[in-house]
Design a protein around this motif. Structure first.
Motif, PDB file in Angstrom:
ATOM      1  N   ASN A  83     -22.806  89.794  39.502  1.00 33.98           N
ATOM      2  CA  ASN A  83     -23.898  89.649  38.548  1.00 33.98           C
ATOM      3  C   ASN A  83     -25.177  90.233  39.138  1.00 33.98           C
ATOM      4  OD1 ASN A  83     -26.223  88.466  37.173  1.00 33.98           O
ATOM      5  ND2 ASN A  83     -24.732  87.181  36.104  1.00 33.98           N
ATOM      6  N   SER A  84     -25.690  91.312  38.559  1.00 31.00           N
ATOM      7  CA  SER A  84     -26.853  92.004  39.123  1.00 31.00           C
ATOM      8  C   SER A  84     -28.110  91.143  39.077  1.00 31.00           C
ATOM      9  CB  SER A  84     -27.099  93.323  38.383  1.00 31.00           C
ATOM     10  OG  SER A  84     -27.314  93.092  36.995  1.00 31.00           O
ATOM     11  N   GLU A  85     -28.252  90.320  38.046  1.00 28.93           N
ATOM     12  CA  GLU A  85     -29.434  89.463  37.944  1.00 28.93           C
ATOM     13  C   GLU A  85     -29.423  88.401  39.037  1.00 28.93           C
ATOM     14  OE1 GLU A  85     -29.942  87.783  34.102  1.00 28.93           O
ATOM     15  OE2 GLU A  85     -30.164  89.731  33.099  1.00 28.93           O
ATOM     16  N   GLU A  86     -28.265  87.829  39.280  1.00 30.89           N
ATOM     17  CA  GLU A  86     -28.142  86.818  40.332  1.00 30.89           C
ATOM     18  C   GLU A  86     -28.402  87.433  41.699  1.00 30.89           C
ATOM     19  OE1 GLU A  86     -24.902  83.495  41.979  1.00 30.89           O
ATOM     20  OE2 GLU A  86     -24.343  84.919  40.405  1.00 30.89           O
ATOM     21  N   LEU A  87     -27.883  88.650  41.916  1.00 35.44           N
ATOM     22  CA  LEU A  87     -28.105  89.347  43.173  1.00 35.44           C
ATOM     23  C   LEU A  87     -29.583  89.647  43.368  1.00 35.44           C
ATOM     24  CD1 LEU A  87     -26.919  90.706  45.685  1.00 35.44           C
ATOM     25  CD2 LEU A  87     -26.595  92.779  44.331  1.00 35.44           C
ATOM     26  N   SER A  88     -30.237  90.111  42.320  1.00 31.94           N
ATOM     27  CA  SER A  88     -31.667  90.425  42.394  1.00 31.94           C
ATOM     28  C   SER A  88     -32.497  89.177  42.683  1.00 31.94           C
ATOM     29  CB  SER A  88     -32.117  91.058  41.073  1.00 31.94           C
ATOM     30  OG  SER A  88     -33.510  91.313  41.078  1.00 31.94           O
ATOM     31  N   GLU A  89     -32.130  88.064  42.067  1.00 38.06           N
ATOM     32  CA  GLU A  89     -32.852  86.801  42.283  1.00 38.06           C
ATOM     33  C   GLU A  89     -32.707  86.332  43.730  1.00 38.06           C
ATOM     34  OE1 GLU A  89     -32.830  82.145  40.671  1.00 38.06           O
ATOM     35  OE2 GLU A  89     -31.619  83.688  39.664  1.00 38.06           O
ATOM     36  N   ASN A  90     -31.494  86.422  44.255  1.00 35.34           N
ATOM     37  CA  ASN A  90     -31.263  86.018  45.637  1.00 35.34           C
ATOM     38  C   ASN A  90     -31.994  86.927  46.614  1.00 35.34           C
ATOM     39  OD1 ASN A  90     -29.581  83.687  45.457  1.00 35.34           O
ATOM     40  ND2 ASN A  90     -27.866  84.983  44.868  1.00 35.34           N
ATOM     41  N   ASN A  91     -31.990  88.227  46.342  1.00 31.58           N
ATOM     42  CA  ASN A  91     -32.699  89.170  47.210  1.00 31.58           C
ATOM     43  C   ASN A  91     -34.189  88.903  47.218  1.00 31.58           C
ATOM     44  OD1 ASN A  91     -30.461  90.545  48.109  1.00 31.58           O
ATOM     45  ND2 ASN A  91     -30.548  92.121  46.531  1.00 31.58           N
ATOM     46  N   SER A  92     -34.731  88.534  46.067  1.00 33.11           N
ATOM     47  CA  SER A  92     -36.157  88.211  45.975  1.00 33.11           C
ATOM     48  C   SER A  92     -36.487  86.995  46.839  1.00 33.11           C
ATOM     49  CB  SER A  92     -36.534  87.943  44.515  1.00 33.11           C
ATOM     50  OG  SER A  92     -37.891  87.604  44.399  1.00 33.11           O
TER      51      SER A  92
END
Length: 321
Positions: free
Chosen positions: A92-101
């Motif tokens: 999930n790209s949104e979940e990955l982006s949130e975790n990276n943030s």
């Protein structure tokens, strides 16, 4: 403003980009010996280690500065490992982006400082009376996991690093992947855009100053520190530190001449005598990106003229699989 110091000696000369060589009056090159070397303190499945260096007049201040540098570098290394792991685990790209943030925010804090261990240290008094302080710091990966699970609301297990760390500086493929024939593996890598990832990551740092001994964007880069950082960030590939060590790592692979160079290839040059002294990344068959020297910044140059004459050979990462 807190002074950030270089990991290595700062030399007030204009150098072609070679961290490991200096010139004697006799013009004979010799290996630069440092108080501590990373090869003696490798990352493992239990710890991450970094070497810090500071120069100044107050020894206690230098110790604090070295610890602050270690905190920053350990945080960057830890976060990079976790992000490499999450890329493999999350679809999930949104979940990955949130975790990276969340992770990027943590990397700028001091959450690891109380868990960092001083393993060894030395100091010297220079001819100008200033102190030169060197230290090796480490952190236990179990502590990294506990902190990140709490601060970033993750669920890392104790073996997460196995998907990201490879002590021998190679891609960490599973047993199943290692059985894939070369043609199939080549197609997989092409689908994943290996070359595009390298080039895209390399261009993020255009304009970052050249700093002899620099190995991260906040400190600045020298040539080999830059290539090491880009491959780490783009692919999770950890290669040796100096241009000579990097060349020794790649040279057992298939060599590429100038006319066969393509984007994402790693290029080596002889700018200072008969030995490898510079490394760069090709962005296409005619241009490359690199950290040239102490008068410059990360920039794109043409593989013509001076650089064509100094070119030694290139290597494609495909041949490292």
């Amino acid at each position: 403003m807190r002074l950030r110091v270089s990991l290595f000696f700062l030399i007030p000369l204009v150098l072609s980009c070679s961290i490991q060589k200096i010139n004697k009056p006799s013009s004979e090159a010799r290996e630069l010996k440092l108080p501590f070397e990373k090869k003696d303190y490798p990352d493992s499945n239990k710890t991450i280690s970094v070497i810090s260096n500071a120069i100044g007049t107050n020894l206690n201040s230098l110790k604090s500065q070295a610890l602050a540098d270690a905190q920053f570098n350990i945080a960057q290394r830890s976060i990079s490992l976790v992000q490499s792991h999450l890329k493999l685990q999350l679809s999930n790209s949104e979940e990955l982006s949130e975790n990276n943030s969340k992770l990027n925010s943590i990397s700028k804090s001091n959450v690891f400082v109380n868990k960092i261990i001083l393993k060894d240290s030395k100091f010297f008094i220079k001819e100008n009376g200033k102190y030169e302080y060197w230290a090796v710091f480490s952190i236990n990966l179990d502590d990294v996991i506990k902190i990140l699970n709490i601060k970033a609301n993750l669920n890392l297990d104790k073996d997460f690093y196995k998907s990201a760390i490879d002590k021998d500086f190679q891609f960490n493929l599973s047993k199943k992947e290692k059985k894939i024939n070369k043609n199939t593996l080549e197609n997989i890598l092409k689908e994943k855009g290996l070359e595009n990832k390298i080039v895209a990551e390399s261009k993020k740092y255009l304009g970052v100053p050249y700093v002899w001994g620099g190995d991260n964007p906040e400190m600045g880069f020298d040539c080999s520190g830059y290539v090491q950082w880009v491959l780490n960030e783009s692919l999770g590939l950890y290669i040796p530190r100096t241009s000579k060590q990097q060349y020794n790592y790649f040279k057992s692979k298939i060599s590429k001449k100038l006319k066969t160079i393509k984007s994402g290839d790693i290029l080596f040059f002889k700018t200072n005598g008969s030995e490898v002294s510079h490394v760069a990344i090709a962005i296409d068959k005619y241009k490359f990106i690199h950290a040239p020297n102490s008068r410059s910044v990360i920039k794109i140059d043409s593989l013509k003229g001076y650089w064509e004459n100094k070119f030694l050979e290139g290597f494609n990462l495909m041949d490292n699989i």
